[in-house]
Structures are given as C-alpha cells and as structure tokens.
Design a protein around this motif. Sequence first.
Motif, PDB file in Angstrom:
ATOM      1  N   SER A   1       0.803  -1.220   0.000  1.00  0.00           N
ATOM      2  CA  SER A   1       0.000   0.000   0.000  1.00  0.00           C
ATOM      3  C   SER A   1       0.840   1.276   0.000  1.00  0.00           C
TER       4      SER A   1
ATOM      5  N   ALA B   1       0.497   4.428  -2.361  1.00  0.00           N
ATOM      6  CA  ALA B   1       0.260   5.764  -1.793  1.00  0.00           C
ATOM      7  C   ALA B   1       1.196   6.803  -2.410  1.00  0.00           C
TER       8      ALA B   1
ATOM      9  N   ASN C   1      -4.682  -1.234  -3.121  1.00  0.00           N
ATOM     10  CA  ASN C   1      -4.916   0.189  -3.428  1.00  0.00           C
ATOM     11  C   ASN C   1      -4.415   0.563  -4.824  1.00  0.00           C
TER      12      ASN C   1
ATOM     13  N   ASP D   1      -1.803   6.610   2.695  1.00  0.00           N
ATOM     14  CA  ASP D   1      -2.730   5.523   3.007  1.00  0.00           C
ATOM     15  C   ASP D   1      -3.051   5.539   4.500  1.00  0.00           C
TER      16      ASP D   1
ATOM     17  N   LEU E   1      -6.772   4.675   0.538  1.00  0.00           N
ATOM     18  CA  LEU E   1      -5.981   5.872   0.270  1.00  0.00           C
ATOM     19  C   LEU E   1      -6.783   7.108   0.669  1.00  0.00           C
TER      20      LEU E   1
END
Length: 319
Positions: free
Chosen positions: A66, A70, A186, A203, A284
């Motif tokens: 993630s 991000a 994500n 995130d 996010l």
Amino acid sequence: MGPGDLQDLIDSLCIETNEQVIVGPGDDAAVFKINNLSIIQTVDFITPVVNDPFSYGAISACNSLSDIYAMGGIPLTALAIVGFSVCDLGAEVLKLTLHGALSILNSAGTVLIGGHCIDDKEMKFGLAVTGVTRNHKILTVGGAQEGNLLILTKPIGVGVITTALKGGKLTDEETEVAKKWMMTLNEEASIRALKAGATACTDVTGFGLLGHAYNMVKGSNLDILIDYQKVPVLDRVFDLIDRGMVALGAYNNLSYLEGKVQYDEDLTTEHRLVLADPQTSGGLLIALPEGSLGHFDGIYHRVIGRFIKGSGRIFVQNC
Ligand code: CO
Ligand code: CO
Ligand code: CO
C-alpha cells in the motif's frame, strides 16, 4: 511516548542530505533517484489480525504494498520479513502465510525475491517492497491545495473488528467484509489518483484516519474540514466499541492528536475513537482538485472533507 512520537523519532534520525533522496523520511515511502529512475522503497510488517494464515499473509502483503501505491508507484519486488516459532505453530502455518502473500503479489505483478526469518514467539509477517514511479510522477503526503477535496477509498473500522475477533466477540465469518477490504489492493485507486491529477496522497494505517489526514497538512498553511457524516464506517463497529472492543492504538492516536484536531461538541468519545482506529491495509486518502472527481467513477470512494486555508489542523464537523 506513543507510536506517533516513535515514528517521528525514526524519521528525525534518517539522513535526508543526499541529493538523490527525492522523498525522505516522513512520507509513506522513500524515493531515491538514480539517473532517470526513481526507486520507491518501503517496509511494513504486522502481527496476525485474522485467524487463518493464508488471509493473514494476503492482508499483510496488501498492507506492505500500500505504501508504494500511496506514492503513485508500481511495486516491482518484495522481500519477506518473518518472525516465527516453528515449534509453536509448525511449518504449515508459515507456508500458508507465504501462499497468501504470493496470491496478492501475483495479482499486483510484484515478484517475491527473498526474505529473512527469525525465531519469534509472537508471529510477525510483512514485506520490504521496492517499486518505481508511474510516468515519473510521485504522490507525496504533503502538497494538497486550498479547495481540494479529501477522498477516502475504503471504509474504516477494521481495527475494531480485528480487536473484537481476538476478544472472541466476533466469529471468523462475521469478519469477512473487513477481511475483503483488507485484501483489496490500493492499486486501482492509486492509478485513478494519478490520472485525476491528485495533489497529495497517503494511506490510512496505524495512525487512523485522523492521524494520516493530519500528516497531509502538518506544518502547512492548510487545515482540513472533515464532515463526520460522510466518513464510511463498517457495520457493527459502534456496537463493538460499546462492548469495549477498541485497540490500544486508537487511544494512543487520540492523545497524540490532542490540540491538533478539533471536534464538534456532539461528537462523542466513540465517534473520535472510530476516527482514530488503527487500520491495517486501509484505503488511500487523496487530495483532489474538485473538477477531477469523475476519474473515480466505478471504484469505491467517498468525499469526506475539504482543504481550506489554515495552519495544519483538522476540524471534524458533524453536519
Ligand atoms: Co503509509
Ligand atoms: Co508509510
Ligand atoms: Co507503512
């Protein structure tokens, strides 16, 4: 000293003077430039949040990837970080955990290229991930503009759900929705954010929605107005909080945020705890120019607030 302060300590000791370091400590991941290539690096590992090892591995992998998303990046390679006691749990548990992680890595197009394991009574699993930028773009945690919308791409409350699972207040079946969210990459949200011309992105993980939103305006001349009613919360979360199912991290986050966040008076401790609930593999948080919202059509997203002129604070309204 809470986890927020400890993270500040690590960040303050990291070297930021090298001119090849484009993004240093304090962001979701670091970016190091070699010639024309920007390399994105991050590491994350967690203790088990669910009972079945396969899902735990998958969730942890999603959580570790993630931070690359991000930053708007593409995760290329991963190294596993494992704390494990073969005597206590048996090799099959570790094998299933790795298979869970691999299922996620495969769908992300990320290659597992090694790892390291130590003997550890409390299991830990995570990944150090290396990625590259997409079209040379980088989404930093700061950089939002006045008037931008704040959007969130997953509901919150998984910290409460996993605490309730550990406390025997929920069955495995009752955590399926939370598990599904934690196992959702994500990636798509990150691609949409880039296409939409997002000005900032991070995130939601251990510091909760408020802690990570605060990082987006910390030290800036902006505040965030969050509309509490627009924040998506998983089912049963308030019922579980009433029954005492709150992760210690939520209290730590709230005390770290004292003086940095102001709440409408009618927002109770329960409301505040949800907003500070530590997330594993959360969504996010994206700062978006108002006209670009259409880029998020077809994927889950909620507009939860707006950036206004200010001094690095958060206001939570209950409109
Ligand atoms: Co992060
Ligand atoms: Co991070
Ligand atoms: Co992280």
